[in-house]
Write a protein that holds these residues in place. Sequence first.
Motif, PDB file in Angstrom:
ATOM      1  N   TRP A   1     -65.035 -47.631 108.552  1.00 35.18           N
ATOM      2  CA  TRP A   1     -65.540 -47.630 109.930  1.00 35.18           C
ATOM      3  C   TRP A   1     -67.018 -47.934 109.976  1.00 35.18           C
ATOM      4  O   TRP A   1     -67.586 -48.164 111.036  1.00 35.18           O
ATOM      5  N   ALA A   2     -67.658 -47.926 108.819  1.00 36.69           N
ATOM      6  CA  ALA A   2     -69.073 -48.268 108.784  1.00 36.69           C
ATOM      7  C   ALA A   2     -69.294 -49.665 109.351  1.00 36.69           C
ATOM      8  O   ALA A   2     -70.331 -49.959 109.956  1.00 36.69           O
ATOM      9  N   PHE A   3     -68.281 -50.513 109.202  1.00 37.78           N
ATOM     10  CA  PHE A   3     -68.357 -51.863 109.763  1.00 37.78           C
ATOM     11  C   PHE A   3     -68.574 -51.804 111.272  1.00 37.78           C
ATOM     12  O   PHE A   3     -69.453 -52.461 111.821  1.00 37.78           O
ATOM     13  N   ILE A   4     -67.755 -50.946 111.915  1.00 39.52           N
ATOM     14  CA  ILE A   4     -67.873 -50.816 113.368  1.00 39.52           C
ATOM     15  C   ILE A   4     -69.244 -50.243 113.736  1.00 39.52           C
ATOM     16  O   ILE A   4     -69.919 -50.721 114.649  1.00 39.52           O
ATOM     17  N   VAL A   5     -69.655 -49.215 112.958  1.00 42.08           N
ATOM     18  CA  VAL A   5     -70.943 -48.587 113.245  1.00 42.08           C
ATOM     19  C   VAL A   5     -72.052 -49.629 113.164  1.00 42.08           C
ATOM     20  O   VAL A   5     -72.904 -49.738 114.040  1.00 42.08           O
ATOM     21  N   ASN A   6     -71.972 -50.443 112.140  1.00 46.47           N
ATOM     22  CA  ASN A   6     -73.004 -51.448 111.931  1.00 46.47           C
ATOM     23  C   ASN A   6     -73.009 -52.522 113.018  1.00 46.47           C
ATOM     24  O   ASN A   6     -74.053 -53.001 113.431  1.00 46.47           O
ATOM     25  N   LYS A   7     -71.798 -52.888 113.455  1.00 43.32           N
ATOM     26  CA  LYS A   7     -71.698 -53.975 114.436  1.00 43.32           C
ATOM     27  C   LYS A   7     -71.683 -53.461 115.877  1.00 43.32           C
ATOM     28  O   LYS A   7     -71.463 -54.242 116.805  1.00 43.32           O
TER      29      LYS A   7
END
Lengths: 365, 251
Positions: A83-89
């Motif tokens: 979910w870090a991907f979502i956090v980052n984007k």
Amino acid sequence: METATLTPLGLKTFVPRPDKAPPLVASGIIGWMRINLFNTSFNSVLTVLALAFLCKVLPPLVSWAFLDASWLTPSPEHEGACWAFIVNKFRVLMVGLYPGEQLWRPMAVAVIMGILSVVTVARKLSTRLLILLWYTLPVGLFFIINGGFGLPKVEQSLWGGLMLSMGLAVIGILLSLPFGILLALGRRSRLAVVRTLCTGIIECVRGVPLITILFMASVMLPIFLPQGVNINNLLRVQIGMILFSSAYIAEVVRGGLQAIPVGQFEAAGSLGLKPWQTTVFVVLPQALRHVVPSLIGRCVALFKDTSLVIIVGLLDFLGMVKASSQDPKWLGYDAEAYVFCAFVYWIICFSMSRYGQSIERRNQW
Amino acid sequence: MVMEKTMGNTPVIEITDLNKWYGNFHVLKNINLRVYSGEVIVICGPSGSGKSTLIRCINRIEEHQAGTIRVKGMELTNRMKNIAGIRREVGMVFQQFDLFPHLTILENLTLAPCWVRKMSKKKAESLAMEHLDRVQLRDQALKYPGQLSGGQQQRVAIARALCMNPEILLFDEPTSALDPEMIKEVLDVIQQLAGEGITMICVTHEMGFARKVADRVIFMDTGEIVEENDPETFFTHPQWDRTEAFLSQIL
Ligand SMILES: Nc1ncnc2c1ncn2[C@@H]1O[C@H](COP(=O)(O)OP(=O)(O)OP(=O)(O)O)[C@@H](O)[C@H]1O
Ligand SMILES: [Mg+2]
């Protein structure tokens, strides 16, 4: 009444039977399961099959999405979701390329719209005031996003993400409702010209897929417009969506209008109400209440249809999700991207339909 | 009774050689009728004889094709102004009540006074309460029509018509959709209004009511007025065999 004792006058005395508890199976969890899940052998088989399916699918899904997931730091070798991907984007997903130092503007708009929605759902204000707010506030909010009145302008090509989807949907719904109602009324007009025109618009628009309308709005409209008249792409797309949605809403409203008995028109007429007064005070309120479920359905559909603007080059929420998942620095996170996307769409659409149900419940006059 | 009211007056409703067709079907044939101020007229006749059509022509819910209808001297034509003028003078009560289901009883009563008579909301409400008193429904003002019994709804419909202060009231079978025990409460209200001098035309099959309240009874068949007389003569000595046959069927 099995044992009849005789009164002095020779009449039988009626003694009511004592109450008994209901049969056990009908109450409690077991009773509920018997009635709802295992009432016939076919239903029992279906229940077992469904349970088996859930047992097979749920555990891996839960461990992917929650147990094995990494939340804040990316870890490519990880088993579960990242979910870090979502956090980052998150920022691009929400507002697209809207400049960072101006981020307070979409945030303020989101907060205001959020408050307005909560107030609407909670019915803290009169319907009339709510309608007034819904039709005036967004105009001001548009200028906060766009710039003007002292705020620096932010190019519309930089708008994107959920902000763009919501903007297209809210403005689309707010404008296509009145246009749809007018088209529906026009289709029943006594004036042949009005009737033919409205029927023509409705039938032409409904005969064409939305994508085609968006293409025409985006590509062909500039060809037809006189030299020098320049309507920007976003506005053209918005107009296309309103046109499309109005035609469908018109048909929904027409269904409601047809359900109004002629007696209502006659009663209103005999009281001396003019045709427009009859329409506004007697017919439309009833017709709209009849079609609340379908109207909410159209609103949900319009919101989901905003995802089609990607084909004319606008990066709405889905567009940003797609673009983010193709970022070379963040490859391989498509699953996370689309699950998140589906989740956000679902939350918004589900809320709308729950709100619709609450209107329905309240309207049982 | 008839003489008293007709003598020396000009009629409030004057129907002359009225004809109407639905397509090729001749519904109303040469109707001539004069109604004087304060009169109560009962129209009866078999189903399909054109009773509803006739009274619906009087406030232009139906359009006629030949002949003239004058209400208080104003002729009914296609001019919106005349139609509006006549509808101010003529109230109507329907068989199916036709209350506005999305509005409370009070709002049902105030809608037209506010928008047609341009009354203030406050004034319209006090007027509405006055008329609700008259039909004994003051305590129901804030309910919706769906929460009332048929008889109560019909009394509300009468009050709604009264709020426009019409000189003439038309009733189209006001009790036909009601259960027997509610018919009386509605007829009592109508009778009371008749006593107050409102001009009324009432289509009904309640012959007891006609006998008690009507100044004149009119019998229609196949689109014509067959017979017209004071109730006593009408019921005891009908002039036409057709009337006699009809009366023997329903009495
Ligand atoms: N809109 C219409 N189109 C065609 N024919 C109609 C229409 N309305 C009524 N009619 C016909 O006109 C005739 C008279 O109808 P009307 O409703 O006036 O009868 P009525 O005397 O009121 O009967 P009832 O006692 O059943 O109410 C009937 O034969 C009916 O079928
Ligand atoms: Mg009738």
